[in-house]
Design a protein around this motif. Structure first.
Motif, PDB file in Angstrom:
ATOM      1  N   SER A 141       0.838  -1.199   0.000  1.00 34.55           N
ATOM      2  CA  SER A 141       0.000   0.000   0.000  1.00 34.55           C
ATOM      3  C   SER A 141       0.867   1.240   0.000  1.00 34.55           C
ATOM      4  CB  SER A 141      -0.904   0.033   1.230  1.00 34.55           C
ATOM      5  OG  SER A 141      -1.734  -1.083   1.251  1.00 34.55           O
TER       6      SER A 141
ATOM      7  N   ALA B 291       2.362   1.757  -3.290  1.00 39.21           N
ATOM      8  CA  ALA B 291       1.340   2.194  -4.244  1.00 39.21           C
ATOM      9  C   ALA B 291       1.114   3.703  -4.159  1.00 39.21           C
ATOM     10  CB  ALA B 291       0.037   1.448  -3.992  1.00 39.21           C
TER      11      ALA B 291
ATOM     12  N   TYR C 257       0.585  -2.810  -7.480  1.00 38.65           N
ATOM     13  CA  TYR C 257       0.923  -2.841  -6.052  1.00 38.65           C
ATOM     14  C   TYR C 257      -0.319  -2.967  -5.186  1.00 38.65           C
ATOM     15  CZ  TYR C 257       5.931  -2.132  -6.477  1.00 38.65           C
ATOM     16  OH  TYR C 257       7.261  -2.322  -6.720  1.00 38.65           O
ATOM     17  N   SER C 258      -1.393  -2.305  -5.589  1.00 38.54           N
ATOM     18  CA  SER C 258      -2.612  -2.413  -4.768  1.00 38.54           C
ATOM     19  C   SER C 258      -3.084  -3.856  -4.753  1.00 38.54           C
ATOM     20  CB  SER C 258      -3.694  -1.482  -5.302  1.00 38.54           C
ATOM     21  OG  SER C 258      -4.508  -2.145  -6.239  1.00 38.54           O
ATOM     22  N   SER C 259      -2.820  -4.563  -5.842  1.00 38.93           N
ATOM     23  CA  SER C 259      -3.224  -5.962  -5.885  1.00 38.93           C
ATOM     24  C   SER C 259      -2.421  -6.791  -4.883  1.00 38.93           C
ATOM     25  CB  SER C 259      -3.035  -6.490  -7.306  1.00 38.93           C
ATOM     26  OG  SER C 259      -3.450  -7.814  -7.383  1.00 38.93           O
TER      27      SER C 259
ATOM     28  N   HIS D 239      -4.050  -6.185  -1.568  1.00 34.25           N
ATOM     29  CA  HIS D 239      -5.323  -6.880  -1.396  1.00 34.25           C
ATOM     30  C   HIS D 239      -5.128  -8.369  -1.178  1.00 34.25           C
ATOM     31  CE1 HIS D 239      -7.505  -3.327  -3.241  1.00 34.25           C
ATOM     32  NE2 HIS D 239      -8.061  -3.540  -2.082  1.00 34.25           N
TER      33      HIS D 239
ATOM     34  N   SER E  60     -13.034  -1.104  -4.811  1.00 28.20           N
ATOM     35  CA  SER E  60     -11.724  -1.581  -4.428  1.00 28.20           C
ATOM     36  C   SER E  60     -11.236  -0.966  -3.117  1.00 28.20           C
ATOM     37  CB  SER E  60     -10.778  -1.417  -5.613  1.00 28.20           C
ATOM     38  OG  SER E  60      -9.787  -0.565  -5.373  1.00 28.20           O
ATOM     39  N   VAL E  61     -11.771   0.180  -2.700  1.00 31.53           N
ATOM     40  CA  VAL E  61     -11.458   0.645  -1.339  1.00 31.53           C
ATOM     41  C   VAL E  61     -12.487   0.128  -0.335  1.00 31.53           C
ATOM     42  CG1 VAL E  61     -10.286   2.733  -2.085  1.00 31.53           C
ATOM     43  CG2 VAL E  61     -12.687   2.865  -1.507  1.00 31.53           C
TER      44      VAL E  61
ATOM     45  N   THR F 263      -5.143  -1.071   5.696  1.00 30.55           N
ATOM     46  CA  THR F 263      -5.497  -1.041   4.280  1.00 30.55           C
ATOM     47  C   THR F 263      -6.717  -0.151   4.042  1.00 30.55           C
ATOM     48  OG1 THR F 263      -6.081  -2.390   2.383  1.00 30.55           O
ATOM     49  CG2 THR F 263      -6.911  -3.130   4.471  1.00 30.55           C
TER      50      THR F 263
ATOM     51  N   GLY G  70      -5.510   2.358   1.448  1.00 29.73           N
ATOM     52  CA  GLY G  70      -6.205   2.128   0.181  1.00 29.73           C
ATOM     53  C   GLY G  70      -6.889   3.401  -0.281  1.00 29.73           C
TER      54      GLY G  70
ATOM     55  N   TYR H 146      -4.137   5.986  -1.695  1.00 31.56           N
ATOM     56  CA  TYR H 146      -3.609   5.882  -3.050  1.00 31.56           C
ATOM     57  C   TYR H 146      -4.695   5.910  -4.113  1.00 31.56           C
ATOM     58  CZ  TYR H 146      -4.060   0.706  -2.501  1.00 31.56           C
ATOM     59  OH  TYR H 146      -4.516  -0.562  -2.272  1.00 31.56           O
ATOM     60  N   MET H 147      -5.856   5.375  -3.787  1.00 28.86           N
ATOM     61  CA  MET H 147      -6.917   5.374  -4.782  1.00 28.86           C
ATOM     62  C   MET H 147      -7.441   6.789  -5.044  1.00 28.86           C
ATOM     63  SD  MET H 147      -7.613   2.639  -6.318  1.00 28.86           S
ATOM     64  CE  MET H 147      -7.207   0.928  -6.295  1.00 28.86           C
TER      65      MET H 147
END
Lengths: 487, 628
Positions: A290, A293, A305-307, A310, A383-384, A416, A420, A423-424
């Motif tokens: 994270s 990312a 990186y976010s993957s 997760h 995704s967040v 996260t 999350g 970065y998102m």
């Protein structure tokens, strides 16, 4: 029988597609993958009326002298993964409609072979068969990345191939080891999953430890988990979009699925001794990836990186080995698969429309295409893990599961939730908001195929977020049975 | 009607969907109309529910919608709870929400994002209703994060402005910090009590150990700190003023930011069972109240003054919660919703008239041009300053009375806050409406009272701000304190005041005297002596400058958290990940390559060399077997 059909249909389809040319190849591939999806929905229907239906299982002798059987079957867990695969493959194919790949027949043929191998991995009930499908899945994706990838593809794909193969070989050794310890009383060796379970549980503590690490390595590299992840960002960025989608959407679930079905139930003592180390690695990976990312400038790399983050949480939930953790993992595997395909498509759309994925060069796309902005936002929220999106159901169960294992782990894993969002939202602001510039002013309308994929993804995000029952119904009893068997 | 409670959030959801999909095509009249109607419908249903609830014996009813998340023993239905607490919030949300929707018809009439604005606003009301209606913590959490999303969308409503987007991100991320605490609190509740449904949890609450209860209370409070802007998670709220003014009124004053108070009142049993947690809540509340009030005294942006005032008033509410005065906190939520919504809407009317100007140094003398705004805002200013018999007087004095009983220091801090409140409010009031106009000639020419759609909500809110105190007339005035009686069933441990009426009157007297002194000071400085807040920072006294810069808290966070996190992440990515972790992996490759290079040297292709090494090998084997 049905399960056998699910494996054979993509294979036949792959051969047929291989002999087609140009656009026909992709249309045929799409058609076949939709048929495959329909078939899996039919299997789901069968499962609902009778979970133990003979239709769902197939077991015939393959190599008698070695005790290898072609044994496949669909329980709740496998079905969930198969549905994910058959749902995503047509979407992934559809997402490629705006890109003209050279030799499309080979490209789509390989995708379908990959689908066959993936379905095989998720349904195999025989250790040998599992390994065969596991490695088989690597070959098509290797060629997809190598032949249709970006600039540095040869070097990067080679690293990816060798790295994952390296891990898999450890798994092979572990499986052979387990195989040799089967049939201690009867004298008949077998690769059947239940025999391997028995064999694994009969091992000494030290032996179980070795088996644990050998198998864990293979799965950890595949997912990937910190610190075995360094092949991933480069590979994801360099692979053609559809390759990235296959890798992140489905293939990494081979690793998490492997943990659930082929590792944790096999060596309970090994898990008891070493699970905490694996858990710590997973949780470190969440925060580690994270953070990285946050400072990425290339949007595709950011998602890569976010993957990792997760999947770290998913692995942590599995390692917690309780109902909420494992069930959450299964649900999140589905959600992550759907969402990450959406995110990578967005990265692809950005590149196709503007020629760049550099966040700092973009901005203001919202002014130009507000509908795209809305769909992007929905996928981002999924995704967040905002409540009422699919991501929340999984994430909540996962954090709950990890909490059941250790409260502090849950607190760290929970970061996260914050990172999350950091970065998102930053990337969304950089790409979509603000004034549009010369790069983004001519962004234009989305192609119909892209729009269709984004709409399907957004719909899935909202539907499963509000009504996760279909996923829960498959995952809950299967996980319960599995956990009971290891207690 | 209670059975149909689902309609209350459903109407705004429908409004959201219609405006979201077709808003632009509908045109402003229709899309605005749909948005307002949807809230009006929900207000009517809420009112009917509210009246019906009074007729039910146990004053609480659960309505199950569908089963949502199931995982073994963890089963979470999507269900609603109608009880005194949720019904009061229903009335506030739909009532004030309706007024602000109507007001927005006028305020946003020139904005190109008109339909989008109402889409978000309807969605916000939907989530806010879920928040207060949920029958378990997770449904509350759904609303909780949902309103956070809407707040994010509305702060960044003018999304072309980078500063606004930053403010929106800050709000969302800071709220998420709180949300993580809330989420962990929910999970701890589940593991302690095996359920997260209110009724079941509260019935078993006493079975938890004190440490666990304190932990739950504090984790939930972390969530409340984020949403209700308490120290240390308050800095997003002043920045949130980037959103359109009706948003500031509805979300960042009247409803969303009071969610933290709702949550703690809902969970009051945890707080009344944990003295430590209560004390922390009270201290954080008092500290926030005081600090924000000080900052409020030197701000020059009319919305920033009100924003800090909101933070400060929320602090007072937490102070009330911390001393166990749960129903009093709800009382203050209610009166505050009236007068603060009015103040923001009034400020909006002023900004509207001033063509977007927000600096009070450039206003002045607006009372003639904006008579209705002037009058209504004046009443609200009196109400927030706690002047008898306006609504704020009753709710604030009740808080101070409870604080006095619990801890004199808290009472003192609360009283200082009241003093400052009356001062900065009248400072703003005099600078805006009295003395002479300081804006440009063009602005002066443009000055006008707002249209009816904006002034009618102001008038209604003014009536409520004046008369809102009737909801809780204390026994000292021979009142029945309706709100406290009404909320009785949901307060687990009652904490009746033991103060004598004489003491109560004395406290009220002190509070009123203090407020009057503050108002007189403000009058003296800003009206009579015509003092203007410094244009230039250099003209400020050191402390004033420090306060003007909000005590540099943002800079402090940037220095201690944001920048280190960025630097750490960069180092992690560029150095650790690339060089160390990947370097190690690549290193293995290099070593293997090197080794094979070395070993390859042996394959010379010279048969003589092969025979020679074979002989060497045989000799070695013979020697080895002999020695063995």
């Amino acid at each position: 029988m049905l399960t056998g059909l699910l494996i054979i249909v993509p294979l036949i389809a792959a051969f047929l597609v291989f002999f087609l040319k140009g656009k026909n190849a992709r249309i045929a591939a799409l058609g076949f993958s939709v048929v495959e999806f329909a078939l899996s929905v039919f299997a789901w229907y069968q499962f609902k009326s009778d979970p133990l239906s003979k239709q769902l299982y197939l077991n015939c002798t393959w190599i008698e002298s070695l005790g290898v059987n072609f044994a496949v079957g669909l329980d709740g867990m496998s079905l969930l993964m198969v549905l994910l695969t058959t749902f995503l493959v047509p979407i992934i194919i559809l997402s490629s409609f705006k890109t003209d790949y050279e030799r499309p027949n080979a490209f789509y043929g390989l995708m379908l072979i990959m689908q066959m191998a993936l379905v095989g991995v998720f349904t195999a009930n025989d250790g040998f068969l599992f390994y065969v499908f596991w490695e088989l899945a690597l070959i098509p994706i290797y060629f997809i990345c190598l032949l249709w990838g970006g600039e540095n593809r040869a070097r990067i794909t080679f690293k990816f191939f060798v790295y994952t193969l390296f891990g898999s070989l450890f798994m092979l050794v572990a499986l052979v080891f387990l195989y040799h310890h089967t049939g201690m009383q009867s004298g008949i060796k077998s690769w059947a999953i239940n025999d391997l379970y028995q064999s694994g549980r009969s091992l000494t503590e030290t032996q179980q430890g070795y088996v644990f690490w050998a198998m864990f390595l293979a799965f950890a590299i595949k997912m990937p988990i910190f610190p075995f992840h360094t092949w991933q960002p480069d590979t994801y960025v360099n692979a053609p979009t559809q390759g990235t989608m296959l890798l992140s959407g489905i293939m990494l679930k081979m690793g998490t699925f492997g943990l659930i079905k082929w590792l944790l139930p096999v060596v309970p003592l090994g898990v008891a001794n070493w699970g905490n180390v694996a858990m710590i690695l997973s949780v470190i990976g969440i925060i580690y990836a994270s953070c990285i990312a946050i400072v990425q400038t290339d949007y595709k790399r950011l998602i890569a990186y976010s993957s990792i983050a997760h999947v770290g949480l998913i692995a942590a939930g599995i390692l917690a080995w309780n109902q909420q953790g494992v069930q959450g993992a299964l649900i999140q595997m589905v959600s992550h698969g759907i969402n990450v395909v959406g995110l990578f498509l967005i990265a692809d759309i950005l590149f196709r429309h503007t020629g760049t994925r550099e966040i700092s060069k973009l901005g203001g796309i919202r002014n130009v295409n507000p509908k795209f902005a809305v769909m992007f936002l929905i996928i981002l929220l999924g995704s967040v893990a905002l409540p009422l999106t699919n991501g929340f159901i999984g994430e909540f169960l996962l954090i709950t599961g990890v909490y059941g294992y250790n409260a502090w782990m849950a607190a760290f894993a929970g970061l996260t939730v914050i990172l999350g969002a950091v970065y998102m939202l930053r990337s969304y602001q950089g790409i979509m908001l603000g004034e549009s510039n010369t790069v983004t002013a001519g962004f234009g309308e989305l192609a119909a195929s892209d729009k269709a994929v984004l709409i399907i993804v957004c719909a899935a995000i909202l539907v499963f977020g509000v009504y996760p029952q279909p996923l829960t119904d498959l995952a809950e009893p299967a996980v319960k049975t599995l956990l009971m068997s290891t207690k | 009607m209670i059975k149909l409670i689902g309609l209350v959030p459903l109407f705004p959801l429908i409004g959201f969907a219609i405006n979201g999909f077709f808003g632009k095509k509908l045109g402003k009249k229709l899309s605005g109309g749909i948005a307002v109607l949807s809230i009006a419908a929900s207000f009517v249903v809420s009112l009917l529910v509210f009246m019906e609830l009074n007729g039910i014996a146990n004053k609480s009813q659960v309505v199950n919608l569908f089963s949502w998340i199931n995982s073994d023993t963890l089963s979470i239905p999507f269900s609603f709870l109608v009880d005194p607490l949720s019904s009061i919030f229903l009335m506030i949300i739909t009532g004030i929400g309706l007024l602000i929707h109507i007001y927005s018809l006028g305020y946003m009439s020139h904005d190109e994002g008109f339909a989008r604005f109402f889409t978000y606003l309807n969605l916000f009301v939907f989530f806010m209703l879920l928040l207060v209606l949920g029958n378990n913590y997770l449904v509350m959490f759904v609303g909780w994060e949902g309103v956070g999303l809407c707040s994010y969308l509305l702060i960044g409503f003018w999304f072309k402005n980078t500063e606004y987007n930053k403010a929106a991100n800050k709000a969302f991320i800071m709220n998420r910090i709180g949300d993580l605490g809330f989420l962990l609190g929910i999970i701890l509740i589940f593991f302690t009590y095996g359920t997260i449904t209110y009724g079941d949890v509260f019935a078993k609450a006493h079975t938890g150990s004190e440490t666990i209860i304190t932990a739950i209370a504090l984790l939930l409070f972390v969530g409340a700190m984020g949403k209700s802007a308490q120290i240390p998670l308050y800095t997003w709220l002043p920045d949130a003023m980037a959103g359109p003014t009706p948003v500031s009124a509805l979300i960042h004053a009247a409803t969303m930011v009071t969610a933290g108070i709702y949550m703690i009142v809902r969970s009051n049993i945890f707080y009344s069972s944990s003295e430590d947690a209560s004390e922390i809540v009270a201290v954080v509340g008092a500290a926030t109240a005081l600090m924000a009030a000080i900052i409020g005294c030197v701000q020059t942006d009319i919305k920033k003054v009100l924003a800090y005032s909101t933070v400060s008033q929320l602090g007072l509410m937490f102070l009330a919660l911390g001393v166990g005065a749960y129903s009093t906190a709800v009382f203050h939520v209610t009166t505050h919703a009236f007068f603060k919504a009015l103040l923001f809407l009034g400020a909006g009317s002023v900004i509207h008239a001033m063509s977007g100007e927000q600096d009070i140094r450039k206003m002045g003398g607006l009372k003639k041009a904006l008579p209705i705004t002037y009058l209504t805002m004046g009443l609200a200013t009196l109400a927030i300053s706690g002047i008898f018999p306006f609504s704020g007087f009753f709710s604030k004095d009740e808080i101070l009375a409870y604080a006095y009983e619990e801890n004199k220091a808290l009472w003192f801090v609360g009283s200082i806050t009241s003093l400052l409140t009356a001062f900065y409010m009248f400072r703003m009031f005099f600078l805006t409406f009295h003395t002479s106009f300081r804006g440009t000639a063009e602005q002066k020419h443009h000055l006008h009272e707002s249209p009816k759609s904006m002034t009618i909500p102001l008038i209604i809110l003014a009536v409520l701000s004046v008369a809102g105190g009737l909801l809780g007339i204390p026994a000292a005035f021979h009142g029945s304190n309706w709100i406290s009686t009404y909320l009785n069933p949901i307060i687990m441990h009652k904490n009746p005041s033991t103060l004598s009426h004489e003491t109560e009157f004395l406290l009220m007297g002190i509070a009123t005297a203090v407020a009057l002194v503050a108002i007189y000071t403000a009058y003296n400085v800003y009206q009579k002596s015509n003092v203007l807040p410094a244009e230039n920072e250099k003209d400020m006294r050191p402390f004033e400058r420090f306060a003007f810069h909000k005590f540099k808290v943002d800079e402090f966070y940037a220095f201690t958290i944001t920048r280190p996190l960025n630097m750490f992440s960069t180092a992690l990515g560029k150095f650790f990940d690339n060089q160390l972790v990947d370097g190690f992996i690549e290193g293995i490759g290099v070593v293997v390559k090197w080794l094979s290079g070395v070993v390859r040297q042996l394959q010379t292709g010279n048969i003589g060399f092969y025979i020679f090494s074979m002989v060497l090998g045989i000799v070695a084997i013979i020697f080895w077997s002999i020695l063995k």
